[in-house]
Design an enzyme around this catalytic site. Structure first.
Site, PDB file in Angstrom:
ATOM      1  N   GLY A  15       0.825  -1.385  -0.172  1.00  0.00           N
ATOM      2  CA  GLY A  15      -0.071  -0.071  -0.085  1.00  0.00           C
ATOM      3  C   GLY A  15       1.077   1.263  -0.067  1.00  0.00           C
ATOM      4  CB  SER A  16       4.455   2.197  -0.996  1.00  0.00           C
ATOM      5  OG  SER A  16       4.560   1.733  -2.277  1.00  0.00           O
ATOM      6  CG  ASN A  17       1.678   3.457  -5.886  1.00  0.00           C
ATOM      7  OD1 ASN A  17       2.179   4.439  -6.348  1.00  0.00           O
ATOM      8  ND2 ASN A  17       2.617   2.398  -5.804  1.00  0.00           N
ATOM      9  CE  LYS A  61      -9.000 -15.670  -6.896  1.00  0.00           C
ATOM     10  NZ  LYS A  61      -8.269 -16.812  -7.215  1.00  0.00           N
ATOM     11  CG  LEU A  88      -1.683  -8.242  -7.212  1.00  0.00           C
ATOM     12  CD1 LEU A  88      -0.669  -9.220  -6.447  1.00  0.00           C
ATOM     13  CD2 LEU A  88      -0.818  -7.457  -8.147  1.00  0.00           C
ATOM     14  CB  ILE A  91     -11.299  -4.406 -13.430  1.00  0.00           C
ATOM     15  CG1 ILE A  91     -10.468  -3.813 -12.319  1.00  0.00           C
ATOM     16  CG2 ILE A  91     -12.786  -3.977 -13.013  1.00  0.00           C
ATOM     17  CD1 ILE A  91     -10.637  -4.188 -10.633  1.00  0.00           C
ATOM     18  CG  ASN A 105      -3.244  -0.827 -13.090  1.00  0.00           C
ATOM     19  OD1 ASN A 105      -3.328  -0.796 -11.931  1.00  0.00           O
ATOM     20  ND2 ASN A 105      -2.630  -1.237 -14.173  1.00  0.00           N
ATOM     21  CG  HIS A 107       2.260  -2.261 -15.767  1.00  0.00           C
ATOM     22  ND1 HIS A 107       1.883  -3.448 -15.215  1.00  0.00           N
ATOM     23  CD2 HIS A 107       3.303  -2.324 -16.718  1.00  0.00           C
ATOM     24  CE1 HIS A 107       2.785  -4.325 -15.672  1.00  0.00           C
ATOM     25  NE2 HIS A 107       3.489  -3.825 -16.545  1.00  0.00           N
ATOM     26  CG  ASP A 148      -1.151  -4.470 -17.544  1.00  0.00           C
ATOM     27  OD1 ASP A 148      -0.374  -5.810 -17.390  1.00  0.00           O
ATOM     28  OD2 ASP A 148      -1.554  -3.961 -16.625  1.00  0.00           O
TER      29      ASP A 148
HETATM   30  N1  LIG Z   1      -9.504  -5.486 -16.512  1.00  0.00           N
HETATM   31  C1  LIG Z   1      -8.446  -5.400 -16.048  1.00  0.00           C
HETATM   32  N2  LIG Z   1      -7.991  -5.692 -14.643  1.00  0.00           N
HETATM   33  C2  LIG Z   1      -6.989  -5.114 -14.149  1.00  0.00           C
HETATM   34  C3  LIG Z   1      -5.914  -4.748 -14.855  1.00  0.00           C
HETATM   35  C4  LIG Z   1      -6.386  -4.160 -16.188  1.00  0.00           C
HETATM   36  O1  LIG Z   1      -5.733  -3.442 -16.868  1.00  0.00           O
HETATM   37  N3  LIG Z   1      -7.545  -4.499 -16.779  1.00  0.00           N
HETATM   38  N4  LIG Z   1      -4.713  -4.114 -14.238  1.00  0.00           N
HETATM   39  C5  LIG Z   1      -4.373  -5.212 -13.275  1.00  0.00           C
HETATM   40  C6  LIG Z   1      -2.920  -4.401 -12.403  1.00  0.00           C
HETATM   41  N5  LIG Z   1      -1.965  -5.392 -13.265  1.00  0.00           N
HETATM   42  C7  LIG Z   1      -0.902  -4.848 -13.957  1.00  0.00           C
HETATM   43  O2  LIG Z   1      -0.791  -3.209 -13.849  1.00  0.00           O
HETATM   44  C8  LIG Z   1      -2.001  -6.658 -13.166  1.00  0.00           C
HETATM   45  C9  LIG Z   1      -2.006  -7.396 -11.885  1.00  0.00           C
HETATM   46  C10 LIG Z   1      -2.078  -8.833 -11.854  1.00  0.00           C
HETATM   47  C11 LIG Z   1      -1.839  -9.649 -12.975  1.00  0.00           C
HETATM   48  C12 LIG Z   1      -1.935 -10.985 -12.843  1.00  0.00           C
HETATM   49  O3  LIG Z   1      -1.315 -11.774 -13.616  1.00  0.00           O
HETATM   50  N6  LIG Z   1      -2.587 -11.586 -11.695  1.00  0.00           N
HETATM   51  C13 LIG Z   1      -2.657 -12.991 -11.550  1.00  0.00           C
HETATM   52  C14 LIG Z   1      -3.373 -13.273 -10.013  1.00  0.00           C
HETATM   53  C15 LIG Z   1      -2.249 -12.921  -9.078  1.00  0.00           C
HETATM   54  C16 LIG Z   1      -2.870 -13.130  -7.490  1.00  0.00           C
HETATM   55  O4  LIG Z   1      -4.154 -13.416  -7.338  1.00  0.00           O
HETATM   56  O5  LIG Z   1      -2.110 -12.892  -6.524  1.00  0.00           O
HETATM   57  C17 LIG Z   1      -3.582 -13.534 -12.558  1.00  0.00           C
HETATM   58  O6  LIG Z   1      -4.437 -13.012 -13.072  1.00  0.00           O
HETATM   59  O7  LIG Z   1      -3.360 -14.818 -12.681  1.00  0.00           O
HETATM   60  C18 LIG Z   1      -1.634  -8.958 -14.243  1.00  0.00           C
HETATM   61  C19 LIG Z   1      -1.525  -7.614 -14.465  1.00  0.00           C
HETATM   62  C20 LIG Z   1      -5.287  -5.050 -12.068  1.00  0.00           C
HETATM   63  N7  LIG Z   1      -6.524  -5.455 -12.755  1.00  0.00           N
HETATM   64  N1  LIG Z   2       0.915  -5.112 -12.632  1.00  0.00           N
HETATM   65  C1  LIG Z   2       0.520  -4.721 -11.364  1.00  0.00           C
HETATM   66  C2  LIG Z   2       1.758  -4.106 -10.404  1.00  0.00           C
HETATM   67  O1  LIG Z   2       2.578  -4.684 -10.555  1.00  0.00           O
HETATM   68  N2  LIG Z   2       1.333  -3.169  -9.812  1.00  0.00           N
HETATM   69  C3  LIG Z   2       2.665  -2.505  -8.909  1.00  0.00           C
HETATM   70  O2  LIG Z   2       2.320  -3.182  -7.428  1.00  0.00           O
HETATM   71  C4  LIG Z   2       3.142  -2.281  -6.709  1.00  0.00           C
HETATM   72  C5  LIG Z   2       2.259  -2.113  -5.397  1.00  0.00           C
HETATM   73  O3  LIG Z   2       2.894  -1.635  -4.747  1.00  0.00           O
HETATM   74  P1  LIG Z   2       2.284  -0.797  -3.166  1.00  0.00           P
HETATM   75  O4  LIG Z   2       1.318  -1.794  -2.781  1.00  0.00           O
HETATM   76  O5  LIG Z   2       3.602  -0.417  -2.237  1.00  0.00           O
HETATM   77  O6  LIG Z   2       1.586   0.352  -3.889  1.00  0.00           O
HETATM   78  C6  LIG Z   2       3.465  -0.963  -7.573  1.00  0.00           C
HETATM   79  O7  LIG Z   2       4.862  -0.914  -7.824  1.00  0.00           O
HETATM   80  C7  LIG Z   2       2.475  -1.123  -8.730  1.00  0.00           C
HETATM   81  O8  LIG Z   2       3.189  -0.520  -9.900  1.00  0.00           O
END
Ligand SMILES: Nc1nc2c(c(=O)[nH]1)N[C@@H](CN(C=O)c1ccc(C(=O)N[C@@H](CCC(=O)O)C(=O)O)cc1)CN2
Ligand SMILES: NCC(=O)N[C@@H]1O[C@H](COP(=O)([O-])[O-])[C@@H](O)[C@H]1O
Length: 197
Positions: A15-17, A61, A88, A91, A105, A107, A148
């Site tokens: 949660g730093s962001n 979930k 993670l 959506i 989001n 990335h 993404d």
């Molecule tokens: N519909 C969308 N949902 C999310 C997006 C998006 O662009 N469209 N961005 C992600 C954030 N993200 C990258 O920025 C990202 C987060 C997680 C994954 C991923 O592979 N997750 C795993 C599950 C991991 C877990 O449950 O611990 C998976 O899907 O198998 C990829 C990219 C947030 N949502």
């Molecule tokens: N693809 C999604 C992804 O990798 N997001 C990344 O998770 C970290 C969360 O850090 P935080 O919990 O300290 O904010 C951040 O670096 C963010 O860019």
């Protein structure tokens, strides 16, 4: 007449962001962080929300992907904009449809490279280093139904130094995120409020 906006931050980790975003809007006249949504019990972001007196919603979930995607709870808090900050799960389409162009989001890489399923956290920095990239950075983008893939709002770069580890690169990327994400969120929301006024 000034319009207001309630934000929900979605996060899964430390949660730093989220902390920087909460601090940035702590005394904003129009924009308020009204809810922190998390899918990981015990995540650091839940403690940060509690520190700042912000309500939290722990999601699971079944309801998120096959139920009402927590829309009633979001509406109950008057949420008009969703900010993903290390969230993670994907959506679902129903939530995107309920918040068209109102979910963004961050990335930790320069999309379109190093994005998609499996590309999160340290996995991203490992891939960037393994590919021998000389620079990395951040991408702030709108959320669509793919990972993404939505339109880019902002990017910033940083060097990848010789000898960088995923941890050292992550630290540099986090600094970029903390410097830019709160202000980009504010600019994005205010420009939408002006456009819709
Ligand atoms: N519909 C969308 N949902 C999310 C997006 C998006 O662009 N469209 N961005 C992600 C954030 N993200 C990258 O920025 C990202 C987060 C997680 C994954 C991923 O592979 N997750 C795993 C599950 C991991 C877990 O449950 O611990 C998976 O899907 O198998 C990829 C990219 C947030 N949502
Ligand atoms: N693809 C999604 C992804 O990798 N997001 C990344 O998770 C970290 C969360 O850090 P935080 O919990 O300290 O904010 C951040 O670096 C963010 O860019």
């Amino acid at each position: 007449m000034p319009q207001n906006m309630n934000i929900a931050i979605f996060a899964s980790g430390a949660g730093s962001n989220a902390r920087k975003i909460i601090e940035h809007f702590s005394s904003h006249p129009q924009i308020k962080i009204a809810l922190v949504v998390c899918n990981k019990p015990g995540a650091g972001v839940l403690d940060i929300a509690a520190e700042h007196g912000i309500p939290t919603l722990l999601i699971e979930k079944e309801q998120f992907f096959r139920g009402d995607t927590y829309l009633p709870q979001l509406k109950d808090k008057g949420i008009g904009f969703i900010v993903l900050a290390g969230f993670l799960w994907k959506i679902p389409a129903a939530l995107i449809a309920a918040f068209p162009h109102h979910i963004i989001n961050i990335h930790p890489a320069l999309l379109p490279k190093y994005g998609g399923k499996g590309m999160y956290g340290s996995y991203v920095h490992e891939a960037v280093i393994a590919a021998g990239e000389k620079e990395s950075g951040i991408t702030i983008h709108y959320v669509d139904e793919q990972y993404d893939h939505g339109g880019t709002i902002f990017q910033a770069t940083c060097p990848v130094e010789p000898g960088d580890t995923p941890a050292s690169l992550a630290q540099r990327i986090h600094s970029l995120e903390h410097a830019h994400y709160p202000a980009v969120i504010e600019q994005t929301i205010l420009s939408q409020l002006v456009k819709n006024h």
